[in-house]
Design an enzyme around this catalytic site. Structure first.
Site, short mmCIF file in Angstrom:
data_model
loop_
_atom_site.label_atom_id
_atom_site.label_comp_id
_atom_site.label_asym_id
_atom_site.label_seq_id
_atom_site.Cartn_x
_atom_site.Cartn_y
_atom_site.Cartn_z
N LYS A 49 21.57 -2.63 11.41
CA LYS A 49 21.43 -1.17 11.36
C LYS A 49 22.04 -0.50 12.57
CE LYS A 49 16.92 -1.70 9.94
NZ LYS A 49 15.54 -1.43 9.75
N LYS A 68 25.07 -14.86 18.39
CA LYS A 68 24.34 -15.74 19.28
C LYS A 68 22.84 -15.61 19.02
CE LYS A 68 23.14 -13.57 23.44
NZ LYS A 68 22.52 -12.29 23.34
N HIS A 83 27.50 -13.89 28.04
CA HIS A 83 28.25 -12.68 28.44
C HIS A 83 28.86 -12.81 29.85
CE1 HIS A 83 26.44 -11.20 24.91
NE2 HIS A 83 25.36 -10.63 25.42
N LYS A 112 24.03 -11.97 38.44
CA LYS A 112 22.68 -11.41 38.50
C LYS A 112 22.46 -10.67 37.18
CE LYS A 112 22.17 -7.80 41.49
NZ LYS A 112 21.78 -7.00 42.65
N ARG A 148 32.33 -7.15 40.53
CA ARG A 148 32.67 -6.70 41.89
C ARG A 148 33.44 -7.80 42.60
NH1 ARG A 148 30.09 -2.43 44.51
NH2 ARG A 148 29.11 -1.12 42.93
N TYR A 180 37.38 1.07 40.29
CA TYR A 180 37.68 1.69 41.58
C TYR A 180 37.87 0.66 42.67
CZ TYR A 180 32.54 1.67 42.18
OH TYR A 180 31.22 1.31 42.26
N1 LIG Z 1 19.29 -6.91 17.93
C1 LIG Z 1 20.18 -7.00 18.90
O1 LIG Z 1 20.42 -6.09 19.68
C2 LIG Z 1 20.95 -8.29 19.07
C3 LIG Z 1 20.78 -9.34 18.20
N2 LIG Z 1 21.52 -10.48 18.34
C4 LIG Z 1 21.38 -11.60 17.41
O2 LIG Z 1 21.73 -11.14 16.11
C5 LIG Z 1 20.92 -11.73 15.12
C6 LIG Z 1 20.18 -10.65 14.35
O3 LIG Z 1 19.40 -9.90 15.25
P1 LIG Z 1 18.31 -8.84 14.77
O4 LIG Z 1 18.90 -7.95 13.73
O5 LIG Z 1 17.74 -8.26 15.97
O6 LIG Z 1 17.26 -9.80 14.09
P2 LIG Z 1 16.01 -9.43 13.19
O7 LIG Z 1 14.84 -10.13 13.76
O8 LIG Z 1 15.91 -7.97 12.95
O9 LIG Z 1 16.38 -10.23 11.86
C7 LIG Z 1 17.38 -9.82 10.93
C8 LIG Z 1 16.87 -10.04 9.53
O10 LIG Z 1 16.67 -11.42 9.31
C9 LIG Z 1 15.52 -11.63 8.50
N3 LIG Z 1 14.57 -12.47 9.24
C10 LIG Z 1 13.96 -12.18 10.40
N4 LIG Z 1 13.18 -13.21 10.80
C11 LIG Z 1 13.31 -14.16 9.86
C12 LIG Z 1 12.79 -15.47 9.69
N5 LIG Z 1 11.95 -16.00 10.59
N6 LIG Z 1 13.14 -16.17 8.61
C13 LIG Z 1 13.99 -15.66 7.72
N7 LIG Z 1 14.54 -14.42 7.83
C14 LIG Z 1 14.20 -13.69 8.87
C15 LIG Z 1 14.91 -10.27 8.23
O11 LIG Z 1 15.37 -9.82 6.96
P3 LIG Z 1 14.56 -10.03 5.61
O12 LIG Z 1 13.12 -10.23 5.96
O13 LIG Z 1 14.80 -8.78 4.84
O14 LIG Z 1 15.17 -11.21 4.99
C16 LIG Z 1 15.53 -9.39 9.30
O15 LIG Z 1 15.68 -8.07 8.87
C17 LIG Z 1 20.01 -12.69 15.87
O16 LIG Z 1 20.62 -13.95 15.88
C18 LIG Z 1 19.96 -12.12 17.27
O17 LIG Z 1 19.69 -13.10 18.22
C19 LIG Z 1 22.47 -10.60 19.32
C20 LIG Z 1 22.69 -9.58 20.20
C21 LIG Z 1 21.93 -8.36 20.18
O1 LIG Z 2 23.29 -9.84 23.71
C1 LIG Z 2 22.51 -9.06 24.18
O2 LIG Z 2 22.98 -7.92 24.69
C2 LIG Z 2 22.14 -6.79 24.86
C3 LIG Z 2 22.89 -5.86 25.80
O3 LIG Z 2 24.07 -5.44 25.18
P1 LIG Z 2 24.73 -4.04 25.59
O4 LIG Z 2 26.01 -4.04 24.86
O5 LIG Z 2 23.78 -2.98 25.16
O6 LIG Z 2 24.88 -4.08 27.07
C4 LIG Z 2 20.80 -7.19 25.44
O7 LIG Z 2 19.94 -6.06 25.43
C5 LIG Z 2 20.19 -8.27 24.59
O8 LIG Z 2 18.99 -8.73 25.19
C6 LIG Z 2 21.12 -9.43 24.44
O9 LIG Z 2 20.63 -10.31 23.45
#
Ligand SMILES: NC(=O)C1=CN([C@@H]2O[C@H](COP(=O)(O)OP(=O)(O)OC[C@H]3O[C@@H](n4cnc5c(N)ncnc54)[C@H](OP(=O)(O)O)[C@@H]3O)[C@@H](O)[C@H]2O)C=CC1
Ligand SMILES: O=C1O[C@H](COP(=O)(O)O)[C@@H](O)[C@H](O)[C@H]1O
Length: 603
Positions: free
Chosen positions: A104, A234, A326, A419, A432, A469
């Site tokens: 989303k 990831k 990252h 860090k 930096r 910068y």
């Molecule tokens: N959110 C973020 O900002 C970031 C996320 N990620 C990675 O991206 C991926 C998705 O993240 P995110 O959208 O936050 O994850 P969510 O926890 O929101 O999971 C995504 C969807 O997966 C399904 N789901 C969740 N948990 C389970 C489960 N235990 N078993 C089966 N289905 C499940 C659900 O859909 P439904 O129940 O409808 O099937 C859910 O809407 C992950 O690998 C996360 O580590 C990486 C960087 C940033």
């Molecule tokens: O991968 C991740 O990145 C976000 C930070 O991403 P940004 O583009 O908003 O700087 C971090 O919040 C999250 O914990 C991590 O899984």
């Protein structure tokens, strides 16, 4: 040689692609101001060129992608000898985990932005896939709530959104059900109408279900006649062993060429610019070594905690969440030798060499912290373990600092300090570069005893407020001889970003755009989100910004021993208040290597 004054993406072909390309002749170079970038040597590029020529007057593509709508681009490596017309090729993008946060927040908005910019092919559809029961219409409503992306102030945005949403569909299914994926396949085929179909899957799901999905999708919902690619989010495992196991399982169903491991920091504008800065400016490249650079700092901070993601975060911690991927990726790009070319394999090979030359991290070169609750201005901020999804006795670090070293001729002895922390006083990411003292400095006495205050520092601010910068010493104008430390400042906001301020009438702006198109095309109106760049690259088959499996192995090898030691010895993290600058241990670590954190000096 023909040149065109418009921005195009500075991409290069993958070697596999180049090798299979039937187009051997040298292609024209496009220019972005005074820089020239070779274009992909493929039918893809040829079609793009033809398209550019035809559509020059219509180009609104201010972010550097060529519009693919109507371009007749077939988008395949596998089929690039055919040059299919736009009427015979389709692209289906399936977001698996469509009901989730990332989908989303980032993926649908990025897809819409690409559509708005004309970067998606003429025939495309977007499918959401998850267990949650939704109708197509409900998915569209869900997506539309978050489509307030960077595009939202542009002309025709609402119309474009409607057009985009009409191309979005939903299929509910289990992640481990081949039957459900077979049904998805049927729906995809309906949309593809018998054309050559390319399919991209985005796995926006928790990692424990990656393999199930890849199995079902590859067995039951692969493209029969085009390419099938999978973007994997990831975390790619928790350590060397689990990451290796994940790679092995994925490769039962996919080739390495089909796997696009995303690290969204590689898609950030300033990270992409690192190589440009270094390899196209004579003033930097000669300085880029232990001879002139004293230390390099990679700093990530967030001014919010794990709110809402505690369940995920507690399994991983900040070292796995930010540092191992990252920050380490940025380090590798920063420190690599000049690649043979801009080809994905050449760049990734150089990055692997850096990672494999590094000394595995030692516990004594690491500091870990965890934020605790804090009250400020009458507001209470929760501690990490106050999160109901986090165990009360959790030792998971929400902050870490580390000193790393690259054992090669270029970087021997130079500390690379990292860090990263959550719930700190500010949000930002920067690189930096602190240079050595000027030997025999004639102006030494003007700096009193603190020569550190007189060293040059190059700062690449990845976010927010992107900029570069260079701190230099300068004479303060006047009759005396007073020196001042000043910045040569390239602030993206003032140099590149065109914004329509509220006070400017939109119609006037459009009118100006119309007449000054060439000028406006040179610069974007906003910096694209990293996910846009990476999604487009995956569609184009450009692997440069995705992680190859040997890079991943090398990255885990650096961090796995220390992660194990932290966990086995149950090292207690140093507590720091929510909203603070982090644990003081980070200063001791830096001073052990005679370094001061540049961000604190700046504050
Ligand atoms: N959110 C973020 O900002 C970031 C996320 N990620 C990675 O991206 C991926 C998705 O993240 P995110 O959208 O936050 O994850 P969510 O926890 O929101 O999971 C995504 C969807 O997966 C399904 N789901 C969740 N948990 C389970 C489960 N235990 N078993 C089966 N289905 C499940 C659900 O859909 P439904 O129940 O409808 O099937 C859910 O809407 C992950 O690998 C996360 O580590 C990486 C960087 C940033
Ligand atoms: O991968 C991740 O990145 C976000 C930070 O991403 P940004 O583009 O908003 O700087 C971090 O919040 C999250 O914990 C991590 O899984």
């Amino acid at each position: 040689m023909a040149t065109h004054t418009m921005i195009v993406r500075s991409s290069s072909s993958s070697s596999a692609h180049a090798a299979s390309s039937p187009v051997k002749e040298t292609l024209p170079l496009f220019t972005t101001r005074s820089l020239t970038f070779p274009q992909r040597k493929s039918s893809f590029s040829r079609l793009r060129l033809r398209f550019f020529a035809e559509k020059l007057s219509q180009l609104y593509s201010s972010n550097g992608c060529a519009s693919l709508q109507d371009s007749g681009d077939n988008l395949t490596e596998e089929h690039d000898t055919k040059e299919e017309s736009s009427t015979s090729t389709t692209l289906s993008i399936t977001v698996v985990g469509a009901s989730g946060d990332l989908a989303k927040k980032k993926i649908f908005p990025a897809l819409f932005a690409l559509f708005y910019e004309g970067c998606l092919p003429h025939d495309f559809s977007v499918f959401g896939y998850a267990r949650t029961k939704l109708t197509h219409e409900e998915l569209r409503v869900m997506i539309s709530r978050t489509l307030t992306c960077r595009i939202d102030q542009r002309e025709n945005c609402v119309d474009k959104m409607d057009q985009f949403l009409k191309r979005c569909f939903y299929h509910s299914g289990q992640y481990n059900s081949e039957e459900d994926f077979a049904e998805l396949n049927t729906k995809l085929k309906e949309k593809e109408e018998g054309k050559l179909s390319n399919r991209l899957y985005y796995l926006s799901i928790p990692p424990n279900i990656f393999v199930d999905v890849v199995r079902c999708a590859s067995l039951r919902a692969s493209s029969a006649n085009g390419w099938t690619r999978v973007i994997v989010e990831k975390p790619f495992g928790r350590d060397s062993q689990s990451s290796g196991e994940l790679t092995r399982c994925l490769k039962q169903y996919l080739t390495e060429e089909q796997i696009f491991r995303i690290d969204h920091y590689l898609g950030k504008e300033l990270v992409e610019n690192l190589s440009v800065l270094r390899f196209s400016n004579l003033v930097f490249e000669p300085l880029w070594s232990r001879n002139y650079i004293r230390n390099v700092q990679l700093i990530f901070s967030e001014d919010f905690g794990t709110e809402g993601r505690g369940g995920y975060f507690d399994q991983y911690g900040i070292i796995r969440d930010i540092m191992q991927n990252h920050l380490l990726q940025i380090l590798a790009l920063f420190a690599m030798e000049t690649p043979v070319s801009l080809d994905a394999e050449d760049i990734r090979s150089e990055k692997v060499k850096v990672l494999r030359s590094m000394k595995p991290l030692l516990l004594q070169d690491m500091v870990v912290g965890q934020y605790k609750g804090h009250s400020k201005g009458g507001k209470a901020y929760p501690g990490y373990t106050d999160d109901p999804t986090v165990p009360k006795n959790s030792l998971t670090p929400t902050f870490a600092a580390a000193a790393m070293f690259i054992n090669n001729a270029r970087w021997d002895g130079v500390p690379f300090l990292m860090k990263a922390g959550k719930a700190l006083h500010t949000r930002g990411a920067e690189i930096r570069v602190q240079f050595r003292h000027v030997p025999g400095n004639l102006y030494k006495k003007n700096f009193a005893t603190d020569l550190d205050k007189a060293t040059n520092e190059l700062v690449i601010r990845v976010q927010p407020d992107e900029g570069i910068y260079l701190r230099i010493n300068n004479k303060v104008p006047g009759l005396g001889m007073r020196l001042d430390r000043s910045d040569l400042n390239l602030l993206y906001r003032s140099r590149y970003i065109l914004s329509v301020s509220n006070s400017i009438n939109q119609e006037f702006f459009n009118f100006t755009l119309f007449f000054f198109r060439v000028c406006v095309d040179r610069y974007p109106r906003e910096i694209p989100d990293a996910y846009e760049r990476l999604l487009l690259d995956a569609i184009e088959g450009e692997r440069r910004l995705f992680i190859r499996s040997d890079e991943l192995d090398a990255a885990w090898d650096l961090f796995t021993p220390v992660l194990k030691e932290l966990e086995q010895k149950k090292i207690v993290p140093e507590l720091y208040p929510y909203g603070s600058r982090g644990p003081v241990g980070a200063h001791y670590l830096a001073s052990k290597y005679n370094v001061r954190w540049g961000d604190l000096e700046d504050a």
